[in-house]
Motif scaffolding. Sequence first.
Motif, mmCIF file in Angstrom:
data_model
loop_
_atom_site.group_PDB
_atom_site.id
_atom_site.type_symbol
_atom_site.label_atom_id
_atom_site.label_comp_id
_atom_site.label_asym_id
_atom_site.label_seq_id
_atom_site.Cartn_x
_atom_site.Cartn_y
_atom_site.Cartn_z
ATOM 1 N N ASN A 73 0.847 -1.196 0.000
ATOM 2 C CA ASN A 73 0.000 0.000 0.000
ATOM 3 C C ASN A 73 0.881 1.244 0.000
ATOM 4 N N LEU A 74 1.908 1.241 0.824
ATOM 5 C CA LEU A 74 2.839 2.374 0.866
ATOM 6 C C LEU A 74 3.647 2.475 -0.427
ATOM 7 N N ARG A 75 4.074 1.340 -0.945
ATOM 8 C CA ARG A 75 4.828 1.330 -2.205
ATOM 9 C C ARG A 75 3.994 1.882 -3.355
ATOM 10 N N ASP A 76 2.752 1.421 -3.459
ATOM 11 C CA ASP A 76 1.909 1.812 -4.582
ATOM 12 C C ASP A 76 1.528 3.292 -4.540
ATOM 13 N N ALA A 77 1.489 3.858 -3.348
ATOM 14 C CA ALA A 77 1.145 5.284 -3.199
ATOM 15 C C ALA A 77 2.388 6.117 -2.876
ATOM 16 N N PHE A 78 3.558 5.565 -3.151
ATOM 17 C CA PHE A 78 4.791 6.212 -2.705
ATOM 18 C C PHE A 78 4.972 7.619 -3.284
ATOM 19 N N GLU A 79 4.578 7.828 -4.530
ATOM 20 C CA GLU A 79 4.685 9.181 -5.111
ATOM 21 C C GLU A 79 3.854 10.178 -4.311
ATOM 22 N N ASN A 80 2.648 9.786 -3.935
ATOM 23 C CA ASN A 80 1.782 10.659 -3.144
ATOM 24 C C ASN A 80 2.330 10.857 -1.727
ATOM 25 N N VAL A 81 2.875 9.789 -1.157
ATOM 26 C CA VAL A 81 3.473 9.872 0.181
ATOM 27 C C VAL A 81 4.640 10.859 0.158
ATOM 28 N N ARG A 82 5.495 10.731 -0.832
ATOM 29 C CA ARG A 82 6.649 11.641 -0.949
ATOM 30 C C ARG A 82 6.196 13.064 -1.261
ATOM 31 N N ALA A 83 5.154 13.203 -2.081
ATOM 32 C CA ALA A 83 4.631 14.535 -2.394
ATOM 33 C C ALA A 83 4.098 15.221 -1.137
ATOM 34 N N ALA A 84 3.644 14.426 -0.174
ATOM 35 C CA ALA A 84 3.180 14.969 1.110
ATOM 36 C C ALA A 84 4.360 15.279 2.037
ATOM 37 N N GLY A 85 5.572 14.994 1.549
ATOM 38 C CA GLY A 85 6.775 15.294 2.329
ATOM 39 C C GLY A 85 7.136 14.243 3.359
ATOM 40 N N ILE A 86 6.582 13.038 3.210
ATOM 41 C CA ILE A 86 6.781 11.983 4.206
ATOM 42 C C ILE A 86 7.874 11.008 3.777
ATOM 43 N N GLU A 87 8.817 10.785 4.689
ATOM 44 C CA GLU A 87 9.789 9.698 4.540
ATOM 45 C C GLU A 87 9.201 8.503 5.275
ATOM 46 N N VAL A 88 9.415 7.293 4.748
ATOM 47 C CA VAL A 88 8.816 6.086 5.326
ATOM 48 C C VAL A 88 9.901 5.168 5.873
ATOM 49 N N ILE A 89 9.633 4.650 7.079
ATOM 50 C CA ILE A 89 10.497 3.649 7.697
ATOM 51 C C ILE A 89 9.606 2.547 8.254
ATOM 52 N N GLY A 90 9.801 1.328 7.778
ATOM 53 C CA GLY A 90 9.086 0.168 8.301
ATOM 54 C C GLY A 90 9.947 -0.540 9.324
ATOM 55 N N VAL A 91 9.327 -1.122 10.349
ATOM 56 C CA VAL A 91 10.075 -1.777 11.427
ATOM 57 C C VAL A 91 9.431 -3.101 11.797
ATOM 58 N N SER A 92 10.241 -4.147 11.828
ATOM 59 C CA SER A 92 9.836 -5.427 12.411
ATOM 60 C C SER A 92 11.070 -6.055 13.042
ATOM 61 N N ALA A 93 10.858 -7.140 13.743
ATOM 62 C CA ALA A 93 11.969 -7.809 14.429
ATOM 63 C C ALA A 93 12.748 -8.748 13.517
ATOM 64 N N ASP A 94 12.439 -8.739 12.242
ATOM 65 C CA ASP A 94 13.156 -9.602 11.305
ATOM 66 C C ASP A 94 14.626 -9.195 11.200
ATOM 67 N N LYS A 95 15.440 -10.130 10.796
ATOM 68 C CA LYS A 95 16.872 -9.861 10.604
ATOM 69 C C LYS A 95 17.082 -9.083 9.305
ATOM 70 N N PRO A 96 18.246 -8.428 9.178
ATOM 71 C CA PRO A 96 18.508 -7.660 7.950
ATOM 72 C C PRO A 96 18.321 -8.470 6.666
ATOM 73 N N THR A 97 18.745 -9.721 6.664
ATOM 74 C CA THR A 97 18.609 -10.529 5.442
ATOM 75 C C THR A 97 17.136 -10.756 5.088
ATOM 76 N N GLN A 98 16.293 -10.942 6.095
ATOM 77 C CA GLN A 98 14.861 -11.117 5.849
ATOM 78 C C GLN A 98 14.238 -9.814 5.337
ATOM 79 N N GLN A 99 14.654 -8.696 5.934
ATOM 80 C CA GLN A 99 14.140 -7.399 5.497
ATOM 81 C C GLN A 99 14.585 -7.104 4.059
ATOM 82 N N LYS A 100 15.831 -7.430 3.763
ATOM 83 C CA LYS A 100 16.368 -7.206 2.411
ATOM 84 C C LYS A 100 15.583 -8.029 1.384
ATOM 85 N N ALA A 101 15.333 -9.296 1.708
ATOM 86 C CA ALA A 101 14.579 -10.160 0.797
ATOM 87 C C ALA A 101 13.158 -9.627 0.597
#
Length: 170
Positions: A73-101
Motif C-alpha cells: 500500500n505504501l509502495r503503490d502510493a509512494f509518489e503521493n506519500v513523498r509529495a506529502a513530504g513523508i519519509e517512510v520507515i518500516g520496522v519489524s523484528a526480522d533480521k537484515p537478510t529477511q528485510q532485504k529479501a
Amino acid sequence: MKLKSIVCSALSLFCAGFSSASPLEVGADAPKLIAKDQDGKDVDLAAKFARGLTLVYFYPKSDTPGCTKQACNLRDAFENVRAAGIEVIGVSADKPTQQKAFASKYQLPFTLLADSDAKVMQAFGVPARAGRFAARQSFLIKDGKVIWVDLKASPASQSQDAIAAAAKAK
C-alpha cells in the motif's frame, strides 16, 4: 473452581507473551537511537526525525499477508506519500537478510529496520507478542515530535491515513 484456576493461569501465560510498554503519545519526543536497516547499515533515527515528516510503521513479520499488503500500500502510493513530504520507515523484528529479501521481492522504495533486539519497538512503546512480533502501529513524526499515532494501523489504507495526518499537521 479448578477450571477457573486453569483458565486464569492460561490467560496469564498468554498475556505474558506481550510487552507492556505504553505507546508514545502525540507531543512526545521521537526516540533517539541507532538501528540497522535491511542492508545492515546503521540508521541514526534522531537525525532522520530532526527534519521534516517521517512515518514509522511497525508490522509483525516480513512477507506475511497483512504485512505485505501494508508495505505494498505504501509502495503503490509512494509518489503521493513523498509529495506529502513523508519519509517512510518500516520496522519489524526480522533480521537484515529477511528485510532485504522482503524489500527486494516487493520492490519497496523505503527503509526497513531490522529490529531483532526490539530496541526500536521498546523506544516507541509498541507491544510485541512473544517479545518478537510487533503490533501493527504507526507514528508520524515532524521535526522530532510525534504528531500522530495510529494504534490500529490498517494495512489497506496506511498511506492514505498517513497523508491525511500529514495534511492536518501543516
